[in-house]
Design a protein around this motif. Structure first.
Motif, mmCIF file in Angstrom:
data_model
loop_
_atom_site.group_PDB
_atom_site.id
_atom_site.type_symbol
_atom_site.label_atom_id
_atom_site.label_comp_id
_atom_site.label_asym_id
_atom_site.label_seq_id
_atom_site.Cartn_x
_atom_site.Cartn_y
_atom_site.Cartn_z
ATOM 1 N N ASN A 332 -2.558 -28.010 -40.373
ATOM 2 C CA ASN A 332 -2.036 -29.238 -41.626
ATOM 3 C C ASN A 332 -0.507 -29.172 -41.337
ATOM 4 O O ASN A 332 0.058 -30.260 -41.464
ATOM 5 C CB ASN A 332 -2.695 -28.649 -42.889
ATOM 6 C CG ASN A 332 -4.091 -28.926 -42.700
ATOM 7 O OD1 ASN A 332 -4.679 -29.878 -42.259
ATOM 8 N ND2 ASN A 332 -4.784 -28.117 -43.800
ATOM 9 N N ARG A 333 0.205 -27.871 -41.237
ATOM 10 C CA ARG A 333 1.377 -27.707 -41.494
ATOM 11 C C ARG A 333 2.143 -28.742 -40.051
ATOM 12 O O ARG A 333 3.088 -29.384 -40.240
ATOM 13 C CB ARG A 333 1.987 -26.577 -41.035
ATOM 14 C CG ARG A 333 3.414 -26.158 -41.252
ATOM 15 C CD ARG A 333 3.694 -24.756 -41.364
ATOM 16 N NE ARG A 333 5.290 -24.561 -41.183
ATOM 17 C CZ ARG A 333 6.037 -23.495 -41.027
ATOM 18 N NH1 ARG A 333 5.163 -22.453 -40.879
ATOM 19 N NH2 ARG A 333 7.232 -23.342 -41.014
ATOM 20 N N LEU A 334 1.393 -28.394 -38.873
ATOM 21 C CA LEU A 334 1.897 -29.313 -37.762
ATOM 22 C C LEU A 334 1.677 -30.515 -37.896
ATOM 23 O O LEU A 334 2.496 -31.538 -37.515
ATOM 24 C CB LEU A 334 1.087 -28.901 -36.381
ATOM 25 C CG LEU A 334 1.385 -27.630 -35.870
ATOM 26 C CD1 LEU A 334 0.300 -27.109 -34.614
ATOM 27 C CD2 LEU A 334 2.937 -27.472 -35.301
ATOM 28 N N ASN A 335 0.832 -31.359 -38.668
ATOM 29 C CA ASN A 335 0.441 -32.627 -38.806
ATOM 30 C C ASN A 335 1.719 -33.093 -39.915
ATOM 31 O O ASN A 335 2.048 -34.317 -39.594
ATOM 32 C CB ASN A 335 -0.840 -32.865 -39.736
ATOM 33 C CG ASN A 335 -1.904 -32.973 -38.668
ATOM 34 O OD1 ASN A 335 -1.783 -33.537 -37.393
ATOM 35 N ND2 ASN A 335 -3.279 -32.254 -39.067
ATOM 36 N N SER A 336 1.906 -32.292 -40.786
ATOM 37 C CA SER A 336 3.104 -32.710 -41.762
ATOM 38 C C SER A 336 4.267 -32.655 -41.062
ATOM 39 O O SER A 336 5.169 -33.555 -41.158
ATOM 40 C CB SER A 336 3.317 -31.670 -42.994
ATOM 41 O OG SER A 336 1.975 -31.765 -43.737
ATOM 42 N N ALA A 337 4.635 -31.766 -40.011
ATOM 43 C CA ALA A 337 5.933 -31.774 -39.012
ATOM 44 C C ALA A 337 5.842 -32.783 -38.364
ATOM 45 O O ALA A 337 6.919 -33.747 -38.067
ATOM 46 C CB ALA A 337 5.758 -30.490 -38.369
ATOM 47 N N ILE A 338 4.635 -33.466 -37.802
ATOM 48 C CA ILE A 338 4.810 -34.532 -36.926
ATOM 49 C C ILE A 338 5.181 -35.944 -37.927
ATOM 50 O O ILE A 338 5.852 -36.707 -37.386
ATOM 51 C CB ILE A 338 3.394 -34.847 -36.351
ATOM 52 C CG1 ILE A 338 3.232 -33.906 -35.331
ATOM 53 C CG2 ILE A 338 3.231 -36.549 -35.738
ATOM 54 C CD1 ILE A 338 1.654 -34.181 -34.569
ATOM 55 N N ASP A 339 4.721 -35.976 -39.004
ATOM 56 C CA ASP A 339 4.976 -36.941 -39.858
ATOM 57 C C ASP A 339 6.521 -37.027 -40.403
ATOM 58 O O ASP A 339 7.116 -38.147 -40.072
ATOM 59 C CB ASP A 339 4.102 -36.874 -41.250
ATOM 60 C CG ASP A 339 2.750 -37.329 -41.002
ATOM 61 O OD1 ASP A 339 2.499 -37.972 -40.007
ATOM 62 O OD2 ASP A 339 1.773 -36.777 -41.931
ATOM 63 N N THR A 340 6.937 -35.782 -40.471
ATOM 64 C CA THR A 340 8.592 -35.966 -40.640
ATOM 65 C C THR A 340 9.415 -36.118 -39.427
ATOM 66 O O THR A 340 10.302 -36.750 -39.635
ATOM 67 C CB THR A 340 8.491 -34.166 -41.248
ATOM 68 O OG1 THR A 340 8.053 -33.941 -42.274
ATOM 69 C CG2 THR A 340 10.173 -34.040 -41.607
ATOM 70 N N LEU A 341 9.051 -35.835 -38.374
ATOM 71 C CA LEU A 341 9.414 -36.083 -37.291
ATOM 72 C C LEU A 341 9.575 -37.648 -37.181
ATOM 73 O O LEU A 341 10.584 -38.115 -36.484
ATOM 74 C CB LEU A 341 8.780 -35.203 -35.926
ATOM 75 C CG LEU A 341 9.144 -33.770 -35.724
ATOM 76 C CD1 LEU A 341 8.343 -33.060 -34.891
ATOM 77 C CD2 LEU A 341 10.614 -33.530 -35.489
ATOM 78 N N ASN A 342 8.343 -38.212 -37.169
ATOM 79 C CA ASN A 342 8.547 -39.824 -36.937
ATOM 80 C C ASN A 342 9.374 -40.260 -37.939
ATOM 81 O O ASN A 342 10.090 -41.423 -37.421
ATOM 82 C CB ASN A 342 7.017 -40.055 -37.138
ATOM 83 C CG ASN A 342 5.847 -39.541 -35.892
ATOM 84 O OD1 ASN A 342 6.542 -39.380 -34.849
ATOM 85 N ND2 ASN A 342 4.708 -39.629 -36.135
ATOM 86 N N VAL A 343 9.402 -40.022 -39.151
ATOM 87 C CA VAL A 343 10.438 -40.576 -40.108
ATOM 88 C C VAL A 343 11.924 -40.437 -39.595
ATOM 89 O O VAL A 343 12.573 -41.077 -39.718
ATOM 90 C CB VAL A 343 10.209 -39.811 -41.644
ATOM 91 C CG1 VAL A 343 11.277 -40.522 -42.513
ATOM 92 C CG2 VAL A 343 8.770 -40.558 -42.062
#
Length: 396
Positions: A332-343
């Motif tokens: 779940n943390r990695l999924n959040s990291a991906i969202d943050t990276l995309n933004v």
């Protein structure tokens, strides 16, 4: 103003203006064709420096997002193995509950033990075969870091520690073994600390038909108050871990009460102390007697043994569940990291664009103006060159 021939000031002026117009026209064409406002450092030195820094961050974010996705793939592979392990342990627990019934005769209990042994073997195979890109995930060696940022340092990494998940060692602790293949460390007494002789030097020898392997571990400088630390120090020793594995045995309340030492080649293990004598002070069998008797692991031969097996399997199931919860949280943390990276990538790309990309409408208007000035300058240069022709009339 006099009439002169050697220096045509009007032509020189027209040529200078035409030259400047041609340079501006060439620059506009370059920008319009590339879509970039900055094509070389001379266009905007400061802007180029800033834009290159932003480009590094944008590219880093793109790679970091792929890294995070790779991390999710690793986690999903590990969880697939842990899910299989839980299914095996649940089936073994069902067998333990079945064996707890005294309606089973000797043949039935033997059949139950046979299936449990096969399941233990499969658990061991699962621990050794679950890997991602050649990296073993469930043999207690996986402590991975995923680069999820564009820079360096721990703030740009997410860790996933699976070093406490060793299905092979778990399987060796569950597999019923006959005399001489495994040893239990005597139970710890919280009032007196470690059993006598436990913090000493030990030699372990594994004997098979093909030969023997030996490892010596010197723990004499250490003091232990729990069996978990003792087993951990055994496994940390390179010589020991190359040929042996140590697994903590826990009671029904989850407290460590002993350690099982198993040879990785399946050989018969013998433990001796620094003096070469059998290590009977610290290593005893499940009944508390000297090394060389009793059965280690799951025992379905009696109802009492089946009850202990249920408690032990509950502990293992809980351990696997905890491991799955841990890696699920990391996923779940990695999924959040991906969202943050995309933004972040989107915002930085927009910032870089505002510096480097050309405004096509504005530049096209400038190009049109310079194109007209170029044509006018060419015409004026021609007129300036013709102006000196009037001198010829004076010579006629």
């Amino acid at each position: 103003m006099g009439m002169i021939v050697n220096t045509n000031t009007a032509a020189n002026n027209a040529y200078r203006n035409l030259n400047n117009t041609q340079k501006a026209l060439s620059s506009s064409m370059e920008k319009l064709s590339s879509g970039l406002r900055i094509n070389r450092a001379a266009d905007d030195a400061a802007g180029l420096s800033i834009s290159q820094g932003l480009k590094s961050q944008v590219n880093g974010y793109q790679v970091a997002a792929r890294n995070a996705q790779d991390g999710i793939n690793v986690i999903q592979t590990a969880e697939g193995g842990l899910n299989g392990a839980q299914n095996i342990l649940q089936r073994m627990r069902d067998l333990a509950v079945q064996a707890g019934n005294d309606s089973n005769n000797t043949a039935a209990r033997t059949a139950i033990s046979t299936e449990a042994g096969q399941l233990s073997d499969e658990l061991d195979r699962l621990g050794k075969s679950t890997n991602f890109n050649g990296i073993n995930l469930l043999d207690g060696s996986a402590n991975l870091k995923f680069q999820v940022g564009a820079g360096s340092g721990q703030s740009n990494q997410i860790s996933m520690d699976l070093s406490g998940v060793d299905l092979s060692s778990m399987a060796s602790g569950l597999k019923a073994s006959s005399t001489g293949t495994q040893f239990n460390v005597a139970a710890f007494d919280t009032g007196t600390g470690a059993p006598s002789g436990l913090n000493a030097s030990y030699s372990f020898t594994s004997s098979t038909a093909g030969g023997s392997k030996t490892a010596t571990v010197d723990l004499s400088a250490n003091t232990y108050t729990n069996v978990d630390a003792f087993a951990a120090d055994l496994n940390k020793n390179a010589d020991f871990s190359a040929s042996f594995s140590a697994t903590v045995v826990k009671d029904g309340n989850g407290a460590g009460i002993g350690v099982v030492v198993t040879a990785k080649d399946g050989g018969t293990v013998k433990a001796t102390d620094a003096a070469g004598a059998d290590a009977k002070g610290g290593f005893v069998d499940s009944t508390g007697t000297a090394v060389g008797s009793g059965v280690v692991g799951l025992d379905f031969s009696t109802s009492v043994g089946a009850q202990k097996a249920i408690d032990l399997l509950d502990t293992k199931i809980a351990a696997v569940s905890a491991a799955r919860s841990n890696i699920g949280a990391v996923q779940n943390r990695l999924n959040s990291a991906i969202d943050t990276l995309n933004v972040g990538q989107e915002n930085l790309s927009a910032a870089a664009s505002s510096i480097t990309d050309v405004d096509m409408a504005s530049e096209m208007a400038k190009f049109t103006k310079d194109n007209i000035l170029s044509q006018a300058g060419t015409a004026m240069l021609a007129q300036a060159n013709q102006s000196s022709q009037s001198v010829l009339k004076l010579l006629g």
